[in-house]
Every structure is written in structure tokens, then in C-alpha cells.
Write an enzyme that holds these catalytic residues in place. Structure first.
Site, PDB file in Angstrom:
ATOM      1  N   ASP A   1      -1.760  -4.541  35.017  1.00 52.36           N
ATOM      2  CA  ASP A   1      -1.855  -3.160  34.556  1.00 52.36           C
ATOM      3  C   ASP A   1      -2.919  -2.987  33.469  1.00 52.36           C
ATOM      4  O   ASP A   1      -3.024  -3.814  32.563  1.00 52.36           O
ATOM      5  CB  ASP A   1      -0.478  -2.739  34.026  1.00 52.36           C
TER       6      ASP A   1
ATOM      7  N   GLU B   1      -6.061   0.634  41.591  1.00 48.84           N
ATOM      8  CA  GLU B   1      -5.822   1.908  40.913  1.00 48.84           C
ATOM      9  C   GLU B   1      -6.920   2.132  39.880  1.00 48.84           C
ATOM     10  O   GLU B   1      -7.237   1.231  39.110  1.00 48.84           O
ATOM     11  CB  GLU B   1      -4.451   1.915  40.220  1.00 48.84           C
TER      12      GLU B   1
END
Ligand SMILES: [Zn+2]
Length: 509
Positions: free
Chosen positions: A181, A291
Site C-alpha cells: 500500500d 492502483e
């Protein structure tokens, strides 16, 4: 433990259903995770727990039937059977993934609704899975940023392994993701890839020129003039004075200055995204989820900027699964949305339309934690084509369990948070007035859990997970969490039920 292994020796090779039925569920201080009983040839692998820890127990008809790759302490049983007690080690996680491929994370690029279930403790998977099974979502069970790794003394390898063990224990075969992340460098991306993480959230905040968002026209023009002639022509030709129709009553207009400003702000970041995309393709073929994150900025992402970024990513042939804009309003840790909900609705609708009309990717909502007020809009406008990312929420559920079950430990954790809060406030944007939190000495044990419904106390405990988990409370905390495992699973399940029902995700088929 030996009795548990011996309860199965007569049934080895007779299939998993028989083994699940015949296994002795507990003996002495050892309990079996009932869903974890899995056959491998003439052997059975399962997960157990005693008062101290979880471990694998492998029982085989003979030495030659012991599945290769597992490590641990072996002992012999009656009639030539053997058993092994293995710790939750790296080698044993790798062996599980080999024999049970569904226990490894995978790409979820073709899944409509995905939910990032940040689990800083590596203990929340069973609760997450129970909630996810009820609706049409795939969970990203392993998800951690570099900062979270440091604050929790974990590695990407450990984050993935912890999820893998509990996925095995829960017998969850529907597939889950693992997300490195908010990564900013190729070096960090490589560490996540080496740990088998199929999802990379590329945080472009360091490579974008966010300051140019506030530059005057002269400064923008001057910077834009330095671009190569062909590129300047392309940008002005494609964007300046153009209107992009998204729906009957919704369009995005880009004037010349905005087109130039976007080029100045984002070109380097877009080129870096293209480089990262090539890197992911080389490492994983089509088995990845990229992402694009532009949410860690100080001002909201304007629809015109979102549109520009999307189109320019596609021009560079970047295949991305999701994109995280920065939305209007305050998304502070641990508390609900602060801001004008009508304005959020209006802007979010435009972002969702851009995603649907320009490449059909998922809008990613980094809710931090519990932004329940915006969920109905988010679910409706994306038609659940969406990635929702929660982070500290499972940590706060753990703190709540401690507040109920071990008041003294809660008091020590709370004090540790107070002692470290000035350092942590340098890392987080929090506007809470911590002076509103009553002094612990004035509260009875029974009053402690209510603190976890008070915004100020939630934020205090939320941002101080690092000092609590890396300081001298670490061991006591994890011992308590092991002891109260079942309570934690129940709380996480109920909490994620709330998240998923407010989003309006359809029930599982
Ligand atoms: Zn984010």
C-alpha cells in the site's frame, strides 16, 4: 495434541469430509480450528491453538507420507504413523501455499467489488473472511504501507504469511488479494512483489508537482513552454478548450490554462507510472492489480485533473485496476467524514462517471477507517465497481476488545498513547482536542469501553498504534489478543458487516 493426531490415524486417505468429522476437536489445552482440517494424500494438515500460540499439526500414515516442505518437531504415533508440530514460520506458509494454492493471494482485477481490510496485527483475517463471505466482494486481506510496517515491526513477507495461515484456518477458497500500500519507489515495490503481493498501490505524491496547482498563469505558462514542441501540441490539441461529456447533464470542461497546468503537475508522475506498469508486467504478466493513488495531497482532485490523469495513463498504455482521487472534505483517522455531504455527493458522482466512461476502472476510496456517512453515495454512484480501503479500523476493534477484557492493559495502552501523542501528531493530520478525554483515574473499568465510541479517544488510540506495538507493551498486548481471539473475530465480523451493508453490496449468491 498427540490424542488429536491419533484420532485421525485410522482415517488417513479416506477424504477430507471424513477427517473433518472424526477429528478430536480439543484435547487438554489444544483446540483444533475445525475448518482447517485438510487432506494431503495419506496425511492431514490442520491448524491448532494452545494457550500460548497457534501452530500447524500434520499427521501422516508413515514417514514417507509426510508432505515435504513443512518444518517442525516430529513425533511418532501408534502403528507407524507420524506427526509434526510446526510453528507459523515462513517455510510453513510457503508449504501451505504449495499444497493449497487458494491460500496464496491473487490478482482481483476482474472482481467488481474489492475491499482492502488493513490488518496491522495479522489477526483479523478470520473475522474479515466471515463478513466477506456474506456479500459479493473479494477481500484484500493483506494490506500494509511502509509506514505501517515500521510501526508494527512487520515485513511484507510476514503480512502475506499471516493472512495465508488464517485463510487456511478459515478454509476460505474464494480468493483474496494482498496490497503493497502507498508505495513510492521501485525498491519498495520489488520488496512487495518478492513477498507475492499481486496488488501495488502506487502513490504518486512525491513525483507529482502538486505546488503547481497554486501557480499563477505566468508560472504555469513558463513551465509548460519548456516541454518538447510535439508534446505541447498534443496537450493543447487534446485538452485546451475541450468539453468531455460524461452523461446527459454532466460534462467536464478543460480550458487552456488547466490543460497546461495538468501537464506541469502530472507529466513526471505519469511517466513514472508507465515505468512501474512495465515493471509489474515483467514481474507478473497479467497477474497484478495496479492502483494509482493521488489521494495523499493537500487539495481535492478536481474532476478535470482526474480526467487528464486517466486519459494520459491510457495514452501510455498503463493498465490500472483502480484509481484513488483525493475527495473533498476531511477524511481524518478513526472518525466519520467531516464536510458538506451534498457537495461530496455532487463531486463523487463526477469522479465515478469519469471512471466508468474512460477505461472502466474502480474508484478507490481510502476511507482511512470509518467514513460511514459517505458509503451510501460511494456504493450507489460506482454501482459497486469499487475498491474500498480501510486501514486502522481493525486495530481500533482490537483496542475495544482489550478495553472490555483487560482493563489494566487498556489503561497502560491509553497512557502509552498519551505519552507519545506529540510525536505522532507530526505524522497525522488530526484536529481532535485530546483534552476532552477524561483522565483515566476518574473512570471505572466498566467505563473504559465507552472511550472507544468517543471520537477524541478513538483518534488518540488510532494514531498511537506504533508506540504501543513496538514498545514494552507489545508482548502483553499480543498475549491478550491470543487469549481473546474469539471475541476479536466476532467484533471484526460485526464491524465489517456494518461497512459492507452501508455500501449496499449485494448478498452472496
Ligand atoms: Zn490513501
Amino acid at each position: 495434541m498427540k490424542q488429536i493426531a491419533e484420532s485421525l490415524t485410522a482415517y488417513l486417505g479416506k477424504g477430507e469430509a471424513v477427517l473433518k468429522e472424526k477429528v478430536l476437536k480439543s484435547s487438554g489445552n489444544v483446540t483444533v480450528y475445525g475448518d482447517s482440517v485438510h487432506a494431503v494424500g495419506n496425511a492431514v494438515v490442520m491448524m491448532c491453538r494452545d494457550e500460548k500460540q497457534k501452530f500447524l499439526l500434520i499427521t501422516a500414515a508413515g514417514t514417507k507420507d509426510m508432505p515435504a516442505g513443512f518444518e517442525g518437531e516430529t513425533f511418532t504415533l501408534a502403528a507407524g504413523a507420524v506427526a509434526m508440530k510446526g510453528e507459523l514460520s515462513e517455510a510453513n506458509a510457503a508449504a501451505l501455499r504449495r499444497y493449497f494454492p487458494w491460500s496464496a493471494p491473487k490478482s482481483l482485477r476482474n472482481v467488481r467489488t474489492t475491499v482492502g481490510c488493513g490488518d496491522r496485527l495479522g489477526l483479523a483475517t478470520i473475522g474479515h473472511v466471515r463478513a466477506a463471505k456474506k456479500v459479493q466482494v473479494s477481500p484484500v486481506l493483506a494490506q500494509q504501507s511502509i509506514r505501517e510496517l515500521t510501526m508494527t515491526k512487520r515485513t511484507f513477507r510476514k503480512v502475506v504469511d499471516d493472512a495465508c495461515f488464517l485463510v487456511f484456518a478459515a478454509d476460505y477458497r474464494d480468493g483474496y488479494g494482498a496490497d503493497g500500500d502507498h508505495l513510492k519507489t521501485l525498491a519498495d515495490i520489488d520488496t512487495a512483489l518478492a513477498a507475492g503481493m499481486p496488488m501495488i498501490t502506487l502513490d504518486l505524491s512525491d513525483v507529482m508537482n502538486a505546488a503547481a496547482g497554486d501557480w499563477d498563469a505566468a508560472a504555469v505558462n513558463e513551465a509548460f513552454d519548456r516541454f518538447p514542441a510535439a508534446q505541447k501540441q498534443m496537450i493543447t490539441g487534446d485538452y485546451a478548450g475541450k468539453e468531455f461529456v460524461l452523461a446527459d447533464d454532466v460534462s467536464v470542461k478543460i480550458d487552456e490554462l488547466t490543460a497546461k497546468r495538468c501537464a506541469v503537475m502530472y507529466t513526471a508522475a505519469l511517466d513514472f507510472a508507465a515505468e512501474v506498469h512495465e515493471h509489474l508486467k515483467a514481474a507478473r504478466g497479467e497477474e497484478f492489480d495496479l492502483e494509482i493513488s493521488i489521494d495523499e495531497t493537500s487539495s481535492p482532485t478536481l474532476p478535470s485533473h482526474h480526467l487528464f490523469i486517466t486519459r494520459e495513463l491510457h495514452r501510455r498504455n498503463v493498465e490500472f485496476s483502480s484509481l484513488a482521487p483525493r475527495f473533498i472534505g476531511e477524511f481524518q483517522k478513526a472518525i466519520d467524514y467531516i464536510g458538506d455531504l451534498d457537495e461530496f455527493d455532487r463531486q463523487f458522482k463526477v469522479h465515478a462517471l469519469i471512471a466508468r466512461n474512460h477505461g472502466n476502472y474502480k474508484i478507490s476510496v481510502h476511507s482511512g477507517s470509518d467514513k460511514f456517512a459517505v458509503y451510501p453515495t460511494v456504493g450507489r454512484e460506482t454501482r459497486h465497481y469499487l475498491h474500498l480501503k480501510t486501514a486502522g479500523t481493525s486495530w481500533l476493534e482490537a483496542v475495544t476488545v482489550i478495553a472490555y477484557k483487560d482493563p489494566q492493559l487498556y489503561r497502560d495502552m491509553h497512557q502509552c498513547a498519551l505519552d507519545n501523542v506529540s510525536d505522532m501528531l507530526k505524522l497525522y493530520h488530526i484536529t481532535a482536542d485530546f483534552n476532552k478525554i477524561p483522565a483515566l483515574s476518574t473512570l471505572s473499568d466498566e467505563e473504559l469501553p465507552a472511550l472507544m465510541t468517543m471520537p477524541e479517544a478513538r483518534q488518540l488510540l488510532h494514531i498511537n498504534y506504533g508506540p504501543i506495538l513496538t514498545g514494552n507493551l507489545r508482548e502483553r498486548f499480543f498475549e491478550a489478543m491470543h487469549k481473546f481471539e474469539a471475541d476479536y473475530d466476532d467484533r471484526i465480523e460485526a464491524h465489517f458487516d456494518k461497512h459492507l451493508s452501508l455500501l449496499g453490496v449485494p448478498a452472496a449468491k
